[in-house]
Design a protein around this motif. Structure first.
Motif, PDB file in Angstrom:
ATOM      1  N   PRO A   1      -8.852 -24.524 -65.702  1.00 46.87           N
ATOM      2  CA  PRO A   1      -8.461 -25.540 -66.702  1.00 46.87           C
ATOM      3  C   PRO A   1      -8.359 -24.969 -68.108  1.00 46.87           C
ATOM      4  O   PRO A   1      -7.703 -25.546 -68.978  1.00 46.87           O
ATOM      5  CB  PRO A   1      -9.596 -26.574 -66.630  1.00 46.87           C
ATOM      6  N   LEU A   2      -9.005 -23.811 -68.346  1.00 43.51           N
ATOM      7  CA  LEU A   2      -8.916 -23.187 -69.664  1.00 43.51           C
ATOM      8  C   LEU A   2      -7.687 -22.295 -69.755  1.00 43.51           C
ATOM      9  O   LEU A   2      -7.074 -22.177 -70.813  1.00 43.51           O
ATOM     10  CB  LEU A   2     -10.174 -22.347 -69.930  1.00 43.51           C
ATOM     11  N   ILE A   3      -7.336 -21.644 -68.646  1.00 43.93           N
ATOM     12  CA  ILE A   3      -6.278 -20.626 -68.681  1.00 43.93           C
ATOM     13  C   ILE A   3      -4.887 -21.223 -68.458  1.00 43.93           C
ATOM     14  O   ILE A   3      -3.942 -20.879 -69.180  1.00 43.93           O
ATOM     15  CB  ILE A   3      -6.576 -19.526 -67.643  1.00 43.93           C
ATOM     16  N   ILE A   4      -4.760 -22.107 -67.486  1.00 49.22           N
ATOM     17  CA  ILE A   4      -3.417 -22.600 -67.119  1.00 49.22           C
ATOM     18  C   ILE A   4      -2.661 -23.201 -68.311  1.00 49.22           C
ATOM     19  O   ILE A   4      -1.484 -22.887 -68.506  1.00 49.22           O
ATOM     20  CB  ILE A   4      -3.506 -23.599 -65.937  1.00 49.22           C
ATOM     21  N   PRO A   5      -3.295 -24.040 -69.150  1.00 48.38           N
ATOM     22  CA  PRO A   5      -2.532 -24.616 -70.268  1.00 48.38           C
ATOM     23  C   PRO A   5      -1.901 -23.561 -71.166  1.00 48.38           C
ATOM     24  O   PRO A   5      -0.883 -23.812 -71.814  1.00 48.38           O
ATOM     25  CB  PRO A   5      -3.579 -25.427 -71.034  1.00 48.38           C
ATOM     26  N   MET A   6      -2.483 -22.378 -71.184  1.00 49.16           N
ATOM     27  CA  MET A   6      -1.957 -21.341 -72.078  1.00 49.16           C
ATOM     28  C   MET A   6      -0.616 -20.790 -71.593  1.00 49.16           C
ATOM     29  O   MET A   6       0.057 -20.079 -72.336  1.00 49.16           O
ATOM     30  CB  MET A   6      -2.977 -20.215 -72.223  1.00 49.16           C
TER      31      MET A   6
END
Lengths: 298, 313
Positions: free
Chosen positions: A162-167
């Protein structure tokens, strides 16, 4: 200012009249005043680091006293911290979050920033306003639905995803910063590439990107440190699973587990700060350029 | 024929624009528009994350404004921080920026030293400051006592916890220093020379030459400072946890704001309502209040006339 100083140093060659001597004394006093003020300020900025490092080298007993200098230098505190279960996992997680996140952000933000800086299209101004709004939006405003989305729809809480995918979908701050930088690249380069029959993608890759390197470096650094320092994101999405914690979040729990051991806590603090400071020394210029870009000049 | 090629050319360029913008368009919809609309939806729902959401009209809103004990203290603290912390940061940032432009020897070293704390990870910096300002054994109070002062107890005193946070914020002033430094070096030298010929004092030069030239940057620093203060989360939370000795571990619940809600901020209130009380409706209401405040200030940055960010049109 500089002009005045030049004029005064030129006065050196002339025979020293009382007026010239007084002027020279004023310059000297000014120099002393400014530098002592700067040294005093420097102490305010540096001493906290010094005390943290000194405390990290004390033995446990001494942290409960008012001593400032360690009586015995306990370098073993650092191995103790590194041996703490979880600490190396948090390092690895932070590197994954910060590293992968930075690459994804840069790759996905570049084309968007390029379009916003160099294309002409309807709704451009609106798009830019929305980017700035996203940039200014406190992440906590949308945390409830985002948490429910990751937890209930995708079942990915307790992981770093959830922290990495939005990037991978462009970061508003990165887009803004890159756009500000791309605005400074003259349009003539891009136009002549187009006249030579370059497609947009090739123009971007071959002409714009090489010139945008300093801007990209600044964005990459900011994104890396954002992830390295992020506390809120890991707290929301990974708190249930210590194996997915990052350094910033883990550091706080470390303090919780060693609530009386200030020496170990400060050693852990140094270990979290050190990479940031190390990277800064290698990339000072890119940083300063990036911070300046966030200022108003387009 | 020509109109036809023109139209297809235009369509091609529209598609091209769309292709380049697509990462952000997806990001905007999934990570901004959708959650924002959902937040509005949840603000009218009774929802605890387990039972299905249930419409309850304005109940969440009246609850937050009338009965939720954390809302008003958080709003008041935010106001305090906006007034004091932002003012101090801008004043000190400008002061240090001015100082560094006057320093003639070792400029690079000074600049690096002033900038470094800005990079310190917030959790690490906060832990350090709680330790440094530790009333019993911390070096700051030891020093203050040795010169005969009776120092405050900082993070454990509701009257001093926000000043302690302000001190921490001033320490991390490097970003503002760099922005101000760049602006100060851009002030045209001729204006200073003209002022000197007119016999202007140092203060008058600052007041009538420097300040008018850098006022957009000052305003920019104030507005972005205010928005950053609205998002203030990590430092007050970590400071409160460490100072209270309750880290929220092993079954303990940490009520944010220690001591006496003095370090509570709106983002913490959202976290408390949603993830500690499982009242997603109330959390959504606080989130919308925060959103309204942040957007009000953001609009100052973007106004068509006198806006601070150049749109390039």
């Amino acid at each position: 200012m500089a002009q005045v100083l030049d004029r005064k140093s030129a006065a050196k060659e002339a025979p020293p009249t009382p007026a010239a001597r007084a002027a020279r004394r004023r310059v000297l006093l000014h120099w002393i005043g400014v530098h002592s003020l700067a040294i005093a300020a420097a102490l305010f900025f540096v001493l906290p680091f010094v005390f943290v490092v000194l405390t990290s080298l004390m033995n446990g007993q001494q942290t409960l006293t008012r001593d400032l200098i360690p009586t015995t230098w306990e370098w073993g505190n650092y191995t103790k911290v590194l041996d703490t279960p979880g600490f190396l996992t948090w390092w690895r997680n932070t590197l994954i979050y910060a590293g992968l996140g930075t690459v994804l952000t840069v790759v996905s933000s570049i084309p968007v920033a390029y379009a916003l800086a160099k294309f002409r299209f309807r709704g451009q101004r609106l798009a830019m306003m929305l980017v700035i709004s996203m940039m200014m939006l406190p992440p906590q405003v949308i945390v409830v639905p985002m948490y429910l989305f990751w937890a209930k729809e995708l079942d990915l809480t307790g992981t770093l995803w959830p922290l990495i995918i939005p990037m991978a979908f462009g970061d508003a701050f990165a887009i803004f910063l890159l756009r500000q930088f791309l605005l400074t690249i003259p349009n003539e380069y891009i136009d002549s590439a187009r006249v030579d029959g370059c497609g947009e993608v090739r123009t971007l890759l071959r002409v714009v990107l090489p010139m945008a390197k300093p801007g990209i470096a600044a964005v990459a650094l900011f994104q890396f440190f954002y992830a390295w320092n992020d506390y809120f994101g890991p707290q929301i999405y990974t708190s249930e699973n210590p194996a997915a914690w990052t350094l910033s979040y883990g550091l706080e729990s470390f303090k919780g587990a060693h609530h009386t051991d200030w020496n170990l806590t400060m050693a852990a603090t140094v270990l979290v700060m050190a990479p940031v400071i190390l990277v800064f020394f290698f990339a000072q210029k890119a940083f300063v350029e990036g911070v300046t870009l966030t200022g108003v000049k387009g | 024929m020509t109109t036809h090629t023109l139209r297809s050319k235009r369509r091609r360029s529209a598609l091209r624009t769309l292709a380049f913008l697509s990462p952000w368009l997806i990001g905007f919809s999934v990570f901004f528009a959708y959650p924002l609309i959902s937040t509005v939806y949840f603000s009218f729902m009774k929802y605890d994350g387990f039972r299905p959401p249930e419409f309850n009209g304005l109940d969440n809103w009246t609850y937050v404004f009338n009965d939720y004990p954390m809302f008003w203290p958080a709003l008041r603290n935010t106001l305090w921080l906006v007034l004091v912390m932002v003012t101090c940061r801008v004043a000190f940032g400008l002061g240090i920026g001015l100082l560094i432009t006057k320093v003639k020897t070792g400029t690079g070293i000074f600049r690096t030293l002033f900038y470094l704390p800005y990079l310190a990870p917030p959790v690490a910096a906060t832990l350090s400051f709680v330790f440094l300002l530790n009333p019993g054994t911390g070096p700051v109070n030891t020093a203050l006592e040795s010169v005969g002062l009776s120092p405050p107890t900082w993070f454990t005193d509701p009257a001093w916890s926000k000043p302690a946070l302000t001190l921490l914020a001033i320490w991390g002033i490097g970003d503002l220093m760099v922005i101000f430094m760049a602006a100060l070096l851009d002030v045209p030298k001729e204006q200073y020379e003209a002022a000197q010929l007119d016999g202007a004092s140092a203060w008058q030069q600052f007041r009538f030459v420097t300040l008018p030239n850098i006022s957009p940057i000052v305003l920019f620093a104030v507005v972005t400072g205010v928005i950053a203060t609205m998002q203030y989360y990590t430092q007050p939370l970590v400071a409160a946890k460490v100072a209270s000795g309750n880290m929220g571990g092993s079954g303990q619940i940490f009520e944010p704001g220690y001591p006496e809600k003095s370090t509570l901020t709106l983002p913490q209130t959202i976290f408390n309502a949603g993830f500690q009380r499982f009242d997603y409706g109330a959390a959504a209401v606080v989130a919308l209040v925060l959103f309204a405040l942040a957007m009000a200030f953001t609009s100052l940055l973007m106004r068509r006339r006198g806006g601070l960010i150049r749109m390039g049109d």
